[in-house]
Design an enzyme around this catalytic site. Structure first.
Site, short mmCIF file in Angstrom:
data_model
loop_
_atom_site.label_atom_id
_atom_site.label_comp_id
_atom_site.label_asym_id
_atom_site.label_seq_id
_atom_site.Cartn_x
_atom_site.Cartn_y
_atom_site.Cartn_z
N HIS A 16 -48.38 7.33 6.61
CA HIS A 16 -47.65 6.25 7.28
C HIS A 16 -46.16 6.35 6.99
O HIS A 16 -45.32 6.19 7.88
CB HIS A 16 -48.18 4.89 6.80
CG HIS A 16 -49.55 4.57 7.27
ND1 HIS A 16 -49.84 3.43 8.00
CD2 HIS A 16 -50.74 5.22 7.14
CE1 HIS A 16 -51.14 3.39 8.28
NE2 HIS A 16 -51.69 4.47 7.76
N ASP A 118 -45.15 -1.69 9.54
CA ASP A 118 -46.37 -0.89 9.58
C ASP A 118 -47.50 -1.72 10.18
O ASP A 118 -47.54 -2.95 10.05
CB ASP A 118 -46.74 -0.46 8.16
CG ASP A 118 -47.89 0.53 8.14
OD1 ASP A 118 -49.04 0.10 8.29
OD2 ASP A 118 -47.64 1.73 7.97
#
Length: 483
Positions: A16, A118
């Protein structure tokens, strides 16, 4: 000229974190009015993340990207509990303080333009709301998976469906983001487990309230899935991928300080498209019994191979951090390394992008993480699917059945949340490797080469992702709060 400052909040998982940093680079490279502050949440145990974040100051040359490291929270590491939720909540005060300091120190020409969060940090939307700025979500998986989340959230909250009842179900489900029926057995464990399904699908609900969702995909790869999202109530969607970290992945060290020189030198000696590459991501590992089946399959297949073999984590039930074997012979069949010395190489860590880029690689046995999927397509390398956890089973189904871009070793193998699928036999693995390596020129192989070309065109001026990024920047600037 007013400079728009975006605050990026990635989770400190290497897959990520890297893609969000690459996204920040895309934005500031494209428009001189944009700058980005990346807030780095600190995990107490992940050396890969530490090495990567420590290298950022020197590796990121952009003057309009800066990194703020937040204090480390000493919380538990059990993956089966609410670790991730607790971790993110514990960091909210740190994020709030860092953004307040950013606003206080801003010059008269700088303005906070919003948060880019995120996909699992959606509770941070509350902080953006407090400051009166918009939120955007950075979605690190596929458009089809985003569609699955939105659809399941509607089934749960509006139609009162108990999603966990699909566990162990043989049913096939109709999802708007797929043209094919989806077997329930490839749904991710997180939606099949009662402790995790509601908090996970809460992210989908929160995403609907944002100004937009930035997806690491491109229109030409998932045309149906991208089109389906508007009908699922998504806000503006920006497919801007493939976002990959390729610069610097050469013969030099990668994020964790290893060197790949000997790997590349070995590949240089192999014939074109002759090597099958086995690599299962930063969390990929297998027990000794499975390793022996894999070794047997490779030896019997007769194909050249490069095998990234990692040691299982030291503590069971905790966040899984595999490491390299001091001597892989301790888990391999007796004599295996000697018998295969002329055709194979067993390694630990692998510089994956550099390996996939090499002319000697003819196929990739992969866990089907989304970043790995995009890398394999970028380099035109066909995949044999062996998913392990998270949404990887779902990705495998999309690649094999929906898109016709991969072959299957197994699609419903899983190891997370104690939903173990047992051991794959040498026969199963050998069959998958043979199909992968011996079908050069097949329809699937040709499609992978075509998608590879399309992935590169999408990012060039006038390409679909290039235009989508332009729309995103326009919207960021237009959505800025009035001073």
């Amino acid at each position: 000229m007013t400079h728009a400052e975006l605050v990026f909040v990635p989770i400190p998982a290497i897959g990520h974190l890297i893609s969000m940093v690459e996204m920040a680079k895309l934005l500031v490279d494209r428009d001189p009015r944009l700058s980005v502050t990346v807030l780095i949440m600190k995990l107490p145990f992940d050396a890969d993340v530490d090495s990567y974040t420590n290298s950022l100051a020197t590796s990121v040359a952009a003057t309009r990207i800066r990194f703020v490291h937040l204090p480390c929270e000493n919380i538990g590491t059990e993956i089966l509990g609410s670790f991730l939720t607790d971790f993110i909540e514990s960091n909210k005060p740190h994020v709030k303080r860092a953004v307040a300091e950013l606003v206080d120190s801003a010059s008269s020409t700088q303005q906070l333009a919003g948060f880019v969060l995120d996909m699992v940090c959606t509770t941070m939307i509350d902080l953006a709301d407090e400051l009166g700025v918009p939120s955007y979500v950075f979605f690190t998986s596929s458009a089809a998976f985003l569609g699955m989340m939105l659809h399941l959230q509607l089934l749960q909250d509006e139609h009162h469906v108990n999603i966990t009842e699909f566990k162990d179900s043989a049913s096939e489900l109709d999802f708007p983001s797929f043209t094919n029926l989806l077997p329930a057995k490839v749904l991710p464990s997180v939606v099949l487990t009662k402790e995790s399904v509601r908090p996970f699908l809460e992210h989908a609900k929160r995403m609907r309230a944002t100004k937009g969702i930035i997806v690491n995909t491109f229109d030409e790869l998932e045309p149906h899935a991208v089109r389906s999202l508007a009908g699922l109530g998504a806000p503006a969607v920006y497919p801007v991928g493939p976002i990959l970290s390729l610069n610097g992945e050469t013969k030099e060290k990668d994020i964790d300080g290893h060197r790949g020189d000997d790997i590349m030198e070995w590949l240089d000696k192999q014939p074109p498209s002759s090597v099958v590459f086995l690599c299962f991501g930063s969390r990929g590992w297998f027990g000794e019994d499975q390793v022996k089946q894999m070794a047997c399959a490779l030896e019997r297949s007769g194909h050249r191979f490069l095998w990234s073999l990692r040691r299982p984590p030291l503590s069971k039930g905790q966040v899984e951090i595999p490491s390299d074997y001091a001597d892989p012979a301790e888990v391999l069949p007796e004599g295996f390394l000697h018998r295969t010395a002329s055709v194979g190489k067993v390694i630990g860590w692998a510089p994956q992008a550099a390996v996939l880029a090499h002319r000697a690689i003819g196929g990739f046995v992969s866990h089907c993480g989304w970043n790995s999927t995009l890398e394999s397509l970028w380099f035109g390398v066909r995949v044999a699917t062996w998913p392990l956890r998270a949404e990887q089973q779902f990705n495998a189904f999309e690649l094999v059945v929906e898109l016709g871009l991969a072959t299957e070793i197994k699609m419903d193998y899983r190891r997370d949340f104690r939903m173990e699928s047992g051991i794959l036999t040498a026969d199963e693995i050998e069959g998958g490797i043979r199909k992968l390596m011996e079908e050069a020129g097949s329809e699937s192989w040709k499609k992978v080469k075509e998608v590879s070309e399309k992935s590169r065109k999408a990012l060039t001026e006038g390409g679909s992702s290039y235009l989508s990024l332009g729309r995103l920047i326009d919207d960021i600037l237009n959505n800025m709060p009035l001073i």
